[in-house]
Motif scaffolding. Sequence first.
Motif, PDB file in Angstrom:
ATOM      1  N   SER A 146       0.761  -1.188   0.079  1.00  0.00           N
ATOM      2  CA  SER A 146       0.212  -0.095  -0.057  1.00  0.00           C
ATOM      3  C   SER A 146       0.895   1.307   0.075  1.00  0.00           C
ATOM      4  CB  SER A 146      -0.810   0.106   1.161  1.00  0.00           C
ATOM      5  OG  SER A 146      -0.181   0.029   2.451  1.00  0.00           O
ATOM      6  N   GLY A 147       2.140   1.103   0.135  1.00  0.00           N
ATOM      7  CA  GLY A 147       3.010   2.362   0.246  1.00  0.00           C
ATOM      8  C   GLY A 147       2.713   3.037   1.704  1.00  0.00           C
ATOM      9  N   LEU A 148       2.282   2.168   2.502  1.00  0.00           N
ATOM     10  CA  LEU A 148       2.283   2.554   4.108  1.00  0.00           C
ATOM     11  C   LEU A 148       3.817   3.431   4.517  1.00  0.00           C
ATOM     12  CD1 LEU A 148       0.561   2.078   6.657  1.00  0.00           C
ATOM     13  CD2 LEU A 148       2.214   0.249   7.112  1.00  0.00           C
ATOM     14  N   LYS A 149       3.525   4.297   5.290  1.00  0.00           N
ATOM     15  CA  LYS A 149       4.547   5.066   5.860  1.00  0.00           C
ATOM     16  C   LYS A 149       4.948   4.327   7.380  1.00  0.00           C
ATOM     17  CE  LYS A 149       5.356   8.101   2.810  1.00  0.00           C
ATOM     18  NZ  LYS A 149       6.593   8.210   2.011  1.00  0.00           N
ATOM     19  N   ILE A 150       6.126   4.053   7.688  1.00  0.00           N
ATOM     20  CA  ILE A 150       6.456   3.480   8.984  1.00  0.00           C
ATOM     21  C   ILE A 150       7.010   4.324   9.799  1.00  0.00           C
ATOM     22  CG2 ILE A 150       7.364   1.092   9.970  1.00  0.00           C
ATOM     23  CD1 ILE A 150       7.077  -0.034   7.247  1.00  0.00           C
ATOM     24  N   ASN A 151       6.821   4.500  11.098  1.00  0.00           N
ATOM     25  CA  ASN A 151       7.741   4.817  12.048  1.00  0.00           C
ATOM     26  C   ASN A 151       7.939   3.862  13.425  1.00  0.00           C
ATOM     27  OD1 ASN A 151       8.586   7.211  13.931  1.00  0.00           O
ATOM     28  ND2 ASN A 151       6.905   6.378  15.268  1.00  0.00           N
ATOM     29  N   GLY A 152       9.151   3.888  13.826  1.00  0.00           N
ATOM     30  CA  GLY A 152       9.660   3.299  14.766  1.00  0.00           C
ATOM     31  C   GLY A 152       9.925   3.876  16.165  1.00  0.00           C
TER      32      GLY A 152
END
Length: 379
Positions: A160-166
């Motif tokens: 989906s093109g999801l943005k990821i933060n950790g």
Amino acid sequence: MIEYLDPQKDVSLYIHIPFCTTKCDYCAFYSLPLSKRSDTCIVDQFYEVLSMELSSVVAELKRPFRTVFIGGGNPGLLGSRRIGNLLDIAYEYGKSIETTMEINPETLDQSFSSLLDRVTRISVGIQSFSDRHLRTLGRNASRDVNVRALRLLEEFRSESGLKINGDLMTNIPRQSIDEAIKDIEMLSSFDIDHLSLYSLTFEEGTKLTGREKPLDEDEEADNLCTLWDRLASLGFEQYEVSAFSRNGSYCAHNLVYWNLGQYIGLGPSAESSLGYSSVVSMRQNEDVASFIASPSFDVMPLEKDEAVEEYLLTALRTKWGIDKKEFAARFNEDFDELFRCKIAGLRQNFYEDSKEFFTLKRDGILVMNQVLLTLLADL
């Protein structure tokens, strides 16, 4: 609530899901551990009240939210179906430019892929890849669970093109600087868009404070500088004290906070900030029981000097600092005239002061409380 909004300005939405499996040892935020089977009834009741309240706000607002952020606690405990239903309500007048959901790694599973048409960004609380340090923090996850969650998020991203933060913690008791660097390098290896790095805070009344002691301030500052430099070498831009992005993938919702924008907070202990020139702060019921019984808000109109203080407290955390033109438009005050004498009392290596902006350098960020006390004295 709507009466306090500036209709010419965007408004965002924060939804607080207060539930967690167990409360982390460092956590001072309001949350409710779900330790009994009977707690399922509480979750059901909470969800029903929250859904009705959100529907009421949406019906009154009649326009899209700029951003949506579902935080906690651990929102994953509400389940993907319920999260999806809340977002469907929030999107009645259109989707937001960004929708973030927080989740703990032990809760993330394949079911949350059903949200990829509505959630554009997931923030996962990693905190550390060391099982020893995770135990110190009182986390439920292990290194293996953290890695599994990040790999699953990579799959979601490919779909989906999801943005990821950790999220990562540092300055953990008995954590070496080399271990902290390895945490950053490990998280970075998953090609995340955004990383939040927090120096562990010892809050009064937490389990951690009862058994551990923080590092001295100089050691904390030295560690942070080393880690900030490593993040920069990995391609992360520090655009806020604790926030780092790749390729300009800023968190649009948090930028609303840092610019003292308008946002509505729903859920126990959630805060709202409404208005522009005149700012009203609102806070929802403090606990789940009172929220279920009768959701309500404490309304606190801010005096002008209080609004100026809030603006400085948030905007100076960012790389952009104070936009002087925006400051004048908002408060009908000239920033230079208001603060020139106080700025003169600061060390020059703390700040940069141009015609357009006033920003803090690294040395100023490291002593931000001292800088703010100087600027805000006798405001």
